[in-house]
Write a protein that holds these residues in place. Structure first.
Motif, PDB file in Angstrom:
ATOM      1  N   GLY A 174      44.542  68.693  51.256  1.00  0.00           N
ATOM      2  CA  GLY A 174      45.120  67.979  50.128  1.00  0.00           C
ATOM      3  C   GLY A 174      44.278  66.799  49.706  1.00  0.00           C
ATOM      4  N   PRO A 175      44.706  66.131  48.657  1.00  0.00           N
ATOM      5  CA  PRO A 175      43.903  65.018  48.122  1.00  0.00           C
ATOM      6  C   PRO A 175      43.971  63.781  49.008  1.00  0.00           C
ATOM      7  N   LEU A 176      42.970  62.954  48.883  1.00  0.00           N
ATOM      8  CA  LEU A 176      42.918  61.690  49.594  1.00  0.00           C
ATOM      9  C   LEU A 176      43.153  60.586  48.577  1.00  0.00           C
ATOM     10  N   THR A 177      44.164  59.771  48.800  1.00  0.00           N
ATOM     11  CA  THR A 177      44.467  58.655  47.922  1.00  0.00           C
ATOM     12  C   THR A 177      44.097  57.368  48.638  1.00  0.00           C
ATOM     13  N   VAL A 178      43.355  56.512  47.963  1.00  0.00           N
ATOM     14  CA  VAL A 178      42.928  55.241  48.531  1.00  0.00           C
ATOM     15  C   VAL A 178      43.666  54.127  47.792  1.00  0.00           C
ATOM     16  N   VAL A 179      44.285  53.241  48.553  1.00  0.00           N
ATOM     17  CA  VAL A 179      44.993  52.103  47.971  1.00  0.00           C
ATOM     18  C   VAL A 179      44.309  50.838  48.462  1.00  0.00           C
ATOM     19  N   THR A 180      43.911  49.996  47.541  1.00  0.00           N
ATOM     20  CA  THR A 180      43.337  48.703  47.898  1.00  0.00           C
ATOM     21  C   THR A 180      44.318  47.622  47.485  1.00  0.00           C
ATOM     22  N   CYS A 181      44.358  46.555  48.236  1.00  0.00           N
ATOM     23  CA  CYS A 181      45.368  45.524  48.010  1.00  0.00           C
ATOM     24  C   CYS A 181      44.774  44.124  47.989  1.00  0.00           C
ATOM     25  N   PRO A 182      44.617  43.542  46.816  1.00  0.00           N
ATOM     26  CA  PRO A 182      44.270  42.131  46.799  1.00  0.00           C
ATOM     27  C   PRO A 182      45.544  41.306  46.971  1.00  0.00           C
ATOM     28  N   TRP A 183      45.418  40.121  47.488  1.00  0.00           N
ATOM     29  CA  TRP A 183      46.574  39.265  47.736  1.00  0.00           C
ATOM     30  C   TRP A 183      46.406  37.944  47.010  1.00  0.00           C
ATOM     31  N   SER A 184      47.504  37.350  46.604  1.00  0.00           N
ATOM     32  CA  SER A 184      47.446  36.026  45.988  1.00  0.00           C
ATOM     33  C   SER A 184      48.765  35.314  46.243  1.00  0.00           C
ATOM     34  N   ALA A 185      48.798  34.053  45.913  1.00  0.00           N
ATOM     35  CA  ALA A 185      50.022  33.261  46.079  1.00  0.00           C
ATOM     36  C   ALA A 185      50.764  33.118  44.758  1.00  0.00           C
ATOM     37  N   THR A 186      50.419  33.958  43.787  1.00  0.00           N
ATOM     38  CA  THR A 186      51.095  33.913  42.487  1.00  0.00           C
ATOM     39  C   THR A 186      51.726  35.256  42.198  1.00  0.00           C
ATOM     40  N   ALA A 187      52.601  35.276  41.182  1.00  0.00           N
ATOM     41  CA  ALA A 187      53.253  36.524  40.793  1.00  0.00           C
ATOM     42  C   ALA A 187      52.329  37.398  39.946  1.00  0.00           C
ATOM     43  N   ARG A 188      51.218  36.834  39.453  1.00  0.00           N
ATOM     44  CA  ARG A 188      50.291  37.607  38.633  1.00  0.00           C
ATOM     45  C   ARG A 188      49.342  38.414  39.502  1.00  0.00           C
ATOM     46  N   PRO A 189      49.012  39.648  39.068  1.00  0.00           N
ATOM     47  CA  PRO A 189      48.047  40.444  39.831  1.00  0.00           C
ATOM     48  C   PRO A 189      46.698  39.743  39.916  1.00  0.00           C
ATOM     49  N   THR A 190      46.049  39.889  41.045  1.00  0.00           N
ATOM     50  CA  THR A 190      44.732  39.309  41.285  1.00  0.00           C
ATOM     51  C   THR A 190      43.669  40.304  40.829  1.00  0.00           C
ATOM     52  N   PRO A 191      42.625  39.843  40.134  1.00  0.00           N
ATOM     53  CA  PRO A 191      41.546  40.772  39.768  1.00  0.00           C
ATOM     54  C   PRO A 191      40.924  41.390  41.024  1.00  0.00           C
ATOM     55  N   ARG A 192      40.500  42.631  40.904  1.00  0.00           N
ATOM     56  CA  ARG A 192      39.893  43.316  42.041  1.00  0.00           C
ATOM     57  C   ARG A 192      38.556  42.683  42.388  1.00  0.00           C
ATOM     58  N   ASP A 193      38.263  42.633  43.667  1.00  0.00           N
ATOM     59  CA  ASP A 193      36.968  42.174  44.145  1.00  0.00           C
ATOM     60  C   ASP A 193      35.904  43.114  43.579  1.00  0.00           C
ATOM     61  N   THR A 194      34.796  42.565  43.114  1.00  0.00           N
ATOM     62  CA  THR A 194      33.768  43.393  42.483  1.00  0.00           C
ATOM     63  C   THR A 194      33.172  44.422  43.439  1.00  0.00           C
ATOM     64  N   VAL A 204      34.783  45.916  45.963  1.00  0.00           N
ATOM     65  CA  VAL A 204      35.789  46.983  46.097  1.00  0.00           C
ATOM     66  C   VAL A 204      35.811  47.825  44.827  1.00  0.00           C
ATOM     67  N   ALA A 205      35.788  47.172  43.677  1.00  0.00           N
ATOM     68  CA  ALA A 205      35.818  47.890  42.403  1.00  0.00           C
ATOM     69  C   ALA A 205      34.635  48.847  42.278  1.00  0.00           C
ATOM     70  N   ALA A 206      33.475  48.446  42.780  1.00  0.00           N
ATOM     71  CA  ALA A 206      32.289  49.298  42.698  1.00  0.00           C
ATOM     72  C   ALA A 206      32.434  50.569  43.534  1.00  0.00           C
ATOM     73  N   THR A 207      33.233  50.523  44.592  1.00  0.00           N
ATOM     74  CA  THR A 207      33.402  51.704  45.450  1.00  0.00           C
ATOM     75  C   THR A 207      34.412  52.691  44.883  1.00  0.00           C
ATOM     76  N   THR A 208      35.239  52.243  43.958  1.00  0.00           N
ATOM     77  CA  THR A 208      36.273  53.104  43.369  1.00  0.00           C
ATOM     78  C   THR A 208      36.286  52.920  41.847  1.00  0.00           C
ATOM     79  N   PRO A 209      35.200  53.358  41.164  1.00  0.00           N
ATOM     80  CA  PRO A 209      35.088  53.103  39.725  1.00  0.00           C
ATOM     81  C   PRO A 209      36.159  53.798  38.886  1.00  0.00           C
ATOM     82  N   GLY A 210      36.752  54.868  39.374  1.00  0.00           N
ATOM     83  CA  GLY A 210      37.782  55.575  38.614  1.00  0.00           C
ATOM     84  C   GLY A 210      39.194  55.125  38.938  1.00  0.00           C
ATOM     85  N   ALA A 211      39.311  54.023  39.664  1.00  0.00           N
ATOM     86  CA  ALA A 211      40.627  53.549  40.092  1.00  0.00           C
ATOM     87  C   ALA A 211      41.503  53.157  38.907  1.00  0.00           C
ATOM     88  N   VAL A 212      42.805  53.307  39.101  1.00  0.00           N
ATOM     89  CA  VAL A 212      43.773  52.887  38.091  1.00  0.00           C
ATOM     90  C   VAL A 212      44.731  51.884  38.727  1.00  0.00           C
TER      91      VAL A 212
END
Length: 117
Positions: free
Chosen positions: A72-92, A94-102
C-alpha cells in the motif's frame, strides 16, 4: 473532509490524530522510532546528525520495500510546532524533501488540557 483525513479516519476510527490516544487505542499497530540512542531527542554533534540520517534512511527503505511488494501507499506527515494558533511555515529543508506535499490540518494544542510550550 480532505483525503488524508478520510484515510486517517478509516485507519484509526474514532481517534483524533493524537499520538498518545493512538498509542493506547491501537496498541497492536503503534510504533515509535527513536532517532538517537537512549531516546535522545536532538542531535548535538555531527555524528548524531549522521546517525539520525542513517536511521531515517533505513526505516524508509524498509517501508518503501513493503509498499513495493503491494503493501500500500506510504504517507508521510511532518509537523511544525508553534506557540500560536496560526500554522507555522514549513522548514525549507523539510519542504525540499516533499515537494508535492499538501497542507492537511492545523491543531491548536494550546487548547489541550495540560499543554505546556
Amino acid at each position: 473532509m480532505t483525503a488524508p483525513d478520510a484515510a486517517r479516519r478509516r485507519a484509526w476510527p474514532g481517534c483524533p490524530p493524537d499520538a498518545g490516544l493512538m498509542q493506547h487505542g491501537f496498541a497492536s499497530r503503534w510504533a515509535r522510532f527513536h532517532t538517537l540512542p537512549d531516546a535522545k531527542r536532538y542531535a548535538t554533534t555531527d555524528a548524531e546528525h549522521a546517525e539520525i540520517l542513517h536511521r531515517h534512511r533505513t526505516l524508509l527503505t524498509e517501508l518503501v520495500g513493503e509498499t513495493g511488494r503491494g503493501g500500500g501507499p506510504l504517507t508521510v506527515v511532518t509537523c511544525p510546532w508553534s506557540a500560536t494558533a496560526r500554522p507555522t511555515p514549513r522548514d525549507t529543508t523539510v519542504a525540499a524533501t516533499t515537494p508535492g506535499a499538501v497542507y492537511w490540518r492545523s491543531d491548536d494544542l494550546a487548547t489541550e488540557h495540560g499543554f505546556r510550550f
